[in-house]
Every structure is written in structure tokens, then in C-alpha cells.
Write a protein that holds these residues in place. Structure first.
Motif, PDB file in Angstrom:
ATOM      1  N   ILE A  98       0.812  -1.212   0.000  1.00 20.13           N
ATOM      2  CA  ILE A  98       0.000   0.000   0.000  1.00 20.13           C
ATOM      3  C   ILE A  98       0.854   1.273   0.000  1.00 20.13           C
ATOM      4  O   ILE A  98       0.334   2.372  -0.228  1.00 20.13           O
ATOM      5  CB  ILE A  98      -0.983  -0.006   1.193  1.00 20.13           C
ATOM      6  CG1 ILE A  98      -2.213   0.860   0.866  1.00 20.13           C
ATOM      7  CG2 ILE A  98      -0.308   0.460   2.482  1.00 20.13           C
ATOM      8  CD1 ILE A  98      -3.381   0.653   1.797  1.00 20.13           C
ATOM      9  N   LEU A  99       2.159   1.135   0.252  1.00 17.20           N
ATOM     10  CA  LEU A  99       3.046   2.293   0.192  1.00 17.20           C
ATOM     11  C   LEU A  99       4.070   2.166  -0.938  1.00 17.20           C
ATOM     12  O   LEU A  99       5.033   2.925  -0.984  1.00 17.20           O
ATOM     13  CB  LEU A  99       3.767   2.495   1.530  1.00 17.20           C
ATOM     14  CG  LEU A  99       2.971   3.227   2.608  1.00 17.20           C
ATOM     15  CD1 LEU A  99       3.772   3.320   3.900  1.00 17.20           C
ATOM     16  CD2 LEU A  99       2.565   4.621   2.156  1.00 17.20           C
ATOM     17  N   LYS A 100       3.841   1.222  -1.830  1.00 13.63           N
ATOM     18  CA  LYS A 100       4.760   1.049  -2.957  1.00 13.63           C
ATOM     19  C   LYS A 100       4.804   2.345  -3.768  1.00 13.63           C
ATOM     20  O   LYS A 100       3.770   2.911  -4.139  1.00 13.63           O
ATOM     21  CB  LYS A 100       4.302  -0.104  -3.851  1.00 13.63           C
ATOM     22  CG  LYS A 100       5.242  -0.364  -5.033  1.00 13.63           C
ATOM     23  CD  LYS A 100       4.807  -1.582  -5.813  1.00 13.63           C
ATOM     24  CE  LYS A 100       5.669  -1.786  -7.057  1.00 13.63           C
ATOM     25  NZ  LYS A 100       7.105  -1.914  -6.739  1.00 13.63           N
ATOM     26  N   GLY A 101       5.995   2.835  -4.012  1.00 14.43           N
ATOM     27  CA  GLY A 101       6.164   4.057  -4.785  1.00 14.43           C
ATOM     28  C   GLY A 101       6.143   5.330  -3.961  1.00 14.43           C
ATOM     29  O   GLY A 101       6.384   6.416  -4.498  1.00 14.43           O
ATOM     30  N   TYR A 102       5.899   5.217  -2.636  1.00 12.85           N
ATOM     31  CA  TYR A 102       5.881   6.428  -1.812  1.00 12.85           C
ATOM     32  C   TYR A 102       7.304   6.889  -1.539  1.00 12.85           C
ATOM     33  O   TYR A 102       8.114   6.159  -0.967  1.00 12.85           O
ATOM     34  CB  TYR A 102       5.150   6.180  -0.489  1.00 12.85           C
ATOM     35  CG  TYR A 102       5.307   7.313   0.500  1.00 12.85           C
ATOM     36  CD1 TYR A 102       4.834   8.590   0.207  1.00 12.85           C
ATOM     37  CD2 TYR A 102       5.955   7.125   1.717  1.00 12.85           C
ATOM     38  CE1 TYR A 102       4.997   9.652   1.092  1.00 12.85           C
ATOM     39  CE2 TYR A 102       6.108   8.171   2.615  1.00 12.85           C
ATOM     40  CZ  TYR A 102       5.634   9.427   2.298  1.00 12.85           C
ATOM     41  OH  TYR A 102       5.799  10.473   3.173  1.00 12.85           O
ATOM     42  N   VAL A 103       7.607   8.124  -1.934  1.00 10.05           N
ATOM     43  CA  VAL A 103       8.931   8.711  -1.715  1.00 10.05           C
ATOM     44  C   VAL A 103       8.754   9.942  -0.822  1.00 10.05           C
ATOM     45  O   VAL A 103       8.194  10.946  -1.252  1.00 10.05           O
ATOM     46  CB  VAL A 103       9.590   9.115  -3.048  1.00 10.05           C
ATOM     47  CG1 VAL A 103      10.942   9.765  -2.784  1.00 10.05           C
ATOM     48  CG2 VAL A 103       9.745   7.901  -3.953  1.00 10.05           C
ATOM     49  N   PRO A 104       9.183   9.866   0.431  1.00  8.38           N
ATOM     50  CA  PRO A 104       8.988  10.993   1.358  1.00  8.38           C
ATOM     51  C   PRO A 104       9.685  12.265   0.885  1.00  8.38           C
ATOM     52  O   PRO A 104      10.798  12.199   0.345  1.00  8.38           O
ATOM     53  CB  PRO A 104       9.613  10.484   2.668  1.00  8.38           C
ATOM     54  CG  PRO A 104       9.661   8.997   2.532  1.00  8.38           C
ATOM     55  CD  PRO A 104       9.871   8.739   1.080  1.00  8.38           C
ATOM     56  N   LEU A 139      -4.816  -3.622  -0.753  1.00 10.00           N
ATOM     57  CA  LEU A 139      -3.372  -3.826  -0.875  1.00 10.00           C
ATOM     58  C   LEU A 139      -2.724  -4.183   0.462  1.00 10.00           C
ATOM     59  O   LEU A 139      -1.591  -4.658   0.498  1.00 10.00           O
ATOM     60  CB  LEU A 139      -2.707  -2.569  -1.445  1.00 10.00           C
ATOM     61  CG  LEU A 139      -3.094  -2.208  -2.892  1.00 10.00           C
ATOM     62  CD1 LEU A 139      -2.522  -0.848  -3.268  1.00 10.00           C
ATOM     63  CD2 LEU A 139      -2.598  -3.275  -3.859  1.00 10.00           C
ATOM     64  N   PHE A 140      -3.423  -3.912   1.577  1.00 12.85           N
ATOM     65  CA  PHE A 140      -2.920  -4.373   2.880  1.00 12.85           C
ATOM     66  C   PHE A 140      -2.829  -5.896   2.858  1.00 12.85           C
ATOM     67  O   PHE A 140      -3.682  -6.581   2.262  1.00 12.85           O
ATOM     68  CB  PHE A 140      -3.881  -3.979   4.005  1.00 12.85           C
ATOM     69  CG  PHE A 140      -3.773  -2.552   4.463  1.00 12.85           C
ATOM     70  CD1 PHE A 140      -2.577  -2.038   4.928  1.00 12.85           C
ATOM     71  CD2 PHE A 140      -4.891  -1.732   4.459  1.00 12.85           C
ATOM     72  CE1 PHE A 140      -2.482  -0.728   5.375  1.00 12.85           C
ATOM     73  CE2 PHE A 140      -4.808  -0.416   4.908  1.00 12.85           C
ATOM     74  CZ  PHE A 140      -3.606   0.086   5.364  1.00 12.85           C
TER      75      PHE A 140
END
Length: 451
Positions: A70-76, A315-316
Motif C-alpha cells: 500500500i506504500l509502494k512508490g511512496y517517496v517521502p 493492498l494491505f
């Protein structure tokens, strides 16, 4: 295989390049991502030293997934305080270590399980941080620790680890799933190296409302001579015979160093595990509600907003979904007073009993995990097959009371290490570190291959 900070400093400019090369070749599930473009922002005690951080600590411009789809692709767009402190001290963040999804025990990472560097047919724990140190890829790693995420991983891999008092290290930038239990800690080859990194991380941060006002000091703890050490009998329940043997040897080592060790019973111990589980479930359902496709990570294609959220939350992983559903149920109007509120009240009783115990004893000790590292795909005697539980009563109690706790190797079962947990009163971090360092030197635990 482990190498301390001094060894990496001696390697000079090659240290970071060698670490990055090992991470790129990693086939043991230890790392989720390499941070090849990460640079140190300053000079200091960690100048030029490669350090790893768990994948739930935000790293600017580097994907941070918490081991979840669920956080795939998240870039802080920013780094956590811990990362900034490390780079300002000269460290180079070389990789993001693997972890069970959102740090929830029993969940599965998108990267799969961590293989143990000492035996790749065994688990390296719920976090890859200790395995990264045990494999000699980095001399130290920074990882969140709730339910034993860091401490048990260190026990399985034979490294030293430390979880400080609650609030000692800023959690700004930490993507935690349970706010009142989680705390950032450190694992390294030796206790001395743990302290070197902890000195960098400790300090007040006005962006974290739980942050302590003063920087924690980790030196100057009480000597073991004349020290009173308590052993809660409930913390020994379910411990395997082999691990119990190493623990008994550890007790003998403490007594040789001049400490007095005594078993006793804690009245609230039987409530520590269930209270921990209920509070963690309730808090996680609230913390994870923000992952709905509108703010972070991927967004599922759908005809309307409600369908989009439902598809995105699919997605979890299944364990995380069940944790959220349990938490929502426990926080419902008809259940809140009977479960969550009663657990919070019992938590107060647990904290009060710990405070009473530390008036009589200087430290408490227990096995870190109930057994050595389990086989890949197998159940874990330490309790990790129970998806809603922490690893042991001792670990659950430490989390609930926000106490400092160190883990150091205390022996081997075959070629697999067993860990000793040393627990101190709140803000008595220096006493815990002093005891861990004294035990480490006196016991001089070495793997069978090193003897």
C-alpha cells in the motif's frame, strides 16, 4: 562476519562502496532498497560510516514502504529526525532494511522473510536490521522497536541492541503503527557501538510531542558490584530448555560480577500480553486509516471514491487487515469501555508495579526470546506465529511501561545465538547500558565457529 565501527573507519572511503555492493547483491531479504545517492551532511563520530535504517523511517527522495504494497512508490519529501541526526554526524545511509508489514508481528513483507546470516535456513527476525549487522554489511542499524521487532531480531542474529526510554529518541519521520508503544532503537556488533549511535540520536525535538526535554546520557551507570537484579518468574514461562540453559549461565555471570540475582513474581505479568495486544490493535486501526489512496502510495482505479478506497485498502496484507478490523471492533462504542479503556487502566497498574519493583531491584533480566531463530516457513517458539501478540510477556511489559531495555548474546544453541534482555527503570538507560557492557565483556560470548 560482524564488524564494528572501528573496522569500517579503518576501511576509509571503501567502506560505503563495499556496503552498497553487498546490498545490491543481497539475496537474503535483509534489505528492501539501497540508498546509493545518500550522502553525509556533516562530520562527527560516524564520519564515513555506512548505516542502515528500517523501511518505516522516512528517507528523503528514497522510497519508504514499511514492507507494504500500500506504500509502494511512496517517496517521502523529507527525512526523519533520526536520519538527519545520523547524516549530520557524518554517517551515510546506505540501505532500508526489510521488515514485516508496518512492523506488525505475523505479517509478511513484500520482500519476503529475512534469512539469518548464521544459518540461511533460519529466520533473521521480523526486521532485517540485526541481520544487516550480523552479515557485516553495516556496523550498526537503526530500527523501530515495538513488540520485539528490533530486540528479537538481535537475539536471533547474535547482535547487541538497545531500546531507550520512551521519548528519548524523536519519532518524527517514523511511520509507526502504534503511537504509545513504538520507539526507535539501535543494533550493532557491540554495546559500545550501540552507545556511539544512541548518543547521536538522543535529544529533544519540538516536532515530536513525546520527545523528552533533555538529551539522554548513556554513560555513568551503576556498577554491577552490589547491584540487585530481579528475575520475574512469569518472564521465564514457555522458554525452551536450551535457551533457559544459556540464561542460567548468564545469571551465574552476573553473580560473579558481584550482583545479587533473585526470582520473584509480578502480579500484573499475566495481563501484559493481552493488554499490549488490545492497545496495539486499537491504535493501529487509527494509525493505518490514513492509507486510502488519497495521500500516499498507489491509488486503485475505480468508478467512484468509495470503490477506490476499498480497492486501495485491499493492498494491505491479510494480517494487517485483520489487525485493523480487530482494532475497529475494540474501539466501537459498545466495546470501548469493556476492552480498550480497561486495558489502558490495567496498563497504569502495570506501570505502577514496575515502579514498585524498581524500588527493590536495580535491574530486571529475562531471555529476549523464548527460543532461538525458527526455520524459514516454520512456527516460532518465541510467539511470532501468533499474529496479534508480542514475542513475550517481558517484551510486552517493557513496551507498555516505556522502559529502556538492552539485548546482548548470552550463549549459543548449536550455531544459533540466544539473547539476554536487561531491563531498567524509566530514564535509567545508563544503568542498563552499564550492565549490558559489563556482561558482554565478562561473558565474552563467541560463536562455535569463532572458538
Amino acid at each position: 562476519m560482524t564488524k564494528d565501527i572501528a573496522s569500517f573507519k579503518a576501511a576509509g572511503d571503501k567502506a560505503v562502496a563495499e556496503s552498497l555492493e553487498k546490498i545490491k547483491k543481497d539475496d537474503s531479504g535483509i534489505f528492501i532498497a539501497a540508498c546509493g545517492d545518500a550522502k553525509a551532511a556533516g562530520s562527527g563520530p560516524l564520519s564515513g560510516i555506512p548505516i542502515a535504517v528500517s523501511d518505516n523511517i522516512s528517507t528523503k527522495d528514497v522510497e519508504t514502504t514499511c514492507g507494504s504494497k500500500i506504500l509502494k512508490g511512496y517517496v517521502p519529501p523529507f527525512s526523519g529526525k533520526a536520519v538527519d541526526d545520523l547524516t549530520n554526524a557524518g554517517a551515510v545511509i546506505v540501505g532500508k532494511t526489510n521488515m514485516v508489514e508496518f512492523g506488525i508481528l505475523g505479517a509478511v513483507s513484500t520482500k519476503g522473510p529475512v534469512k539469518n546470516p548464521l544459518d540461511n535456513t533460519r529466520k533473521g527476525g521480523p526486521s532485517g536490521s540485526a541481520a544487516a549487522v550480523a552479515a557485516g554489511i553495516v556496523p550498526a542499524a537503526v530500527c523501530s522497536d515495538v513488540g520485539g521487532l528490533l530486540r528479537v531480531s538481535a537475539s536471533f542474529c547474535g547482535t547487541a541492541a538497545f531500546k531507550p526510554s520512551y521519548g528519548a529518541v524523536s519519532r518524527f519521520g517514523l511511520i509507526y503503527y502504534t503511537g504509545s508503544l513504538d520507539q526507535i532503537g539501535v543494533t550493532a556488533t557491540t554495546v559500545s557501538d550501540v552507545v556511539t549511535v544512541m548518543d547521536v540520536l538522543s535529544g529533544n525535538d519540538n516536532r515530536d510531542t513525546t520527545s523528552l526535554p533533555d538529551k539522554m546520557v548513556y554513560s555513568g551507570g551503576k556498577p554491577l558490584s552490589g547491584c540487585k537484579i530481579g528475575i520475574p518468574e512469569e518472564f521465564l514461562e514457555g522458554v525452551s530448555a536450551d535457551v533457559m540453559k544459556t540464561f542460567d549461565e548468564a545469571v551465574a555471570t552476573f553473580e560473579k560480577l558481584g550482583a545479587t540475582c533473585k526470582k520473584f513474581s509480578m502480579n500484573t505479568a499475566k495481563y501484559m500480553q493481552p493488554v499490549h495486544d488490545i492497545i496495539a490493535a486499537g491504535e493501529s486501526s487509527a494509525m493505518l486509516a490514513k492509507y486510502d489512496g488519497t495521500r500516499f502510495g498507489p491509488r486503485a482505479e475505480a468508478d467512484n471514491w468509495h470503490e477506490m478506497i476499498a480497492k486501495t485498502r485491499a493492498l494491505f496484507g491479510p494480517v494487517v487487515e485483520r489487525r485493523i478490523m480487530l482494532g475497529i471492533h475494540l474501539l466501537m462504542a459498545g466495546q470501548y469501555n469493556d476492552y480498550y479503556m480497561k486495558s489502558m487502566q490495567t496498563r497504569t497498574l502495570i506501570i505502577e508495579e514496575f515502579e514498585s519493583v524498581f524500588k527493590e531491584y536495580d535491574l530486571l533480566i529475562s531471555p529476549t526470546a523464548k527460543d532461538v531463530a525458527p526455520e524459514l516457513g516454520g512456527a516460532c517458539g518465541a510467539g511470532c506465529d501468533q499474529e496479534f501478540s508480542s514475542y513475550s510477556t517481558a517484551i510486552a511489559g517493557v513496551d507498555l511501561a516505556g522502559l529502556p531495555a538492552a539485548t546482548v548474546p548470552c550463549g549459543f544453541v548449536g550455531k544459533l545465538p540466544a539473547g539476554l534482555q536487561i531491563i531498567g527503570g524509566y530514564l535509567k538507560d545508563a544503568d542498563v547500558i552499564a550492565a549490558a557492557e559489563a556482561f558482554e565483556k565478562a561473558a565474552d560470548v563467541k560463536s562455535p565457529e569463532a572458538k
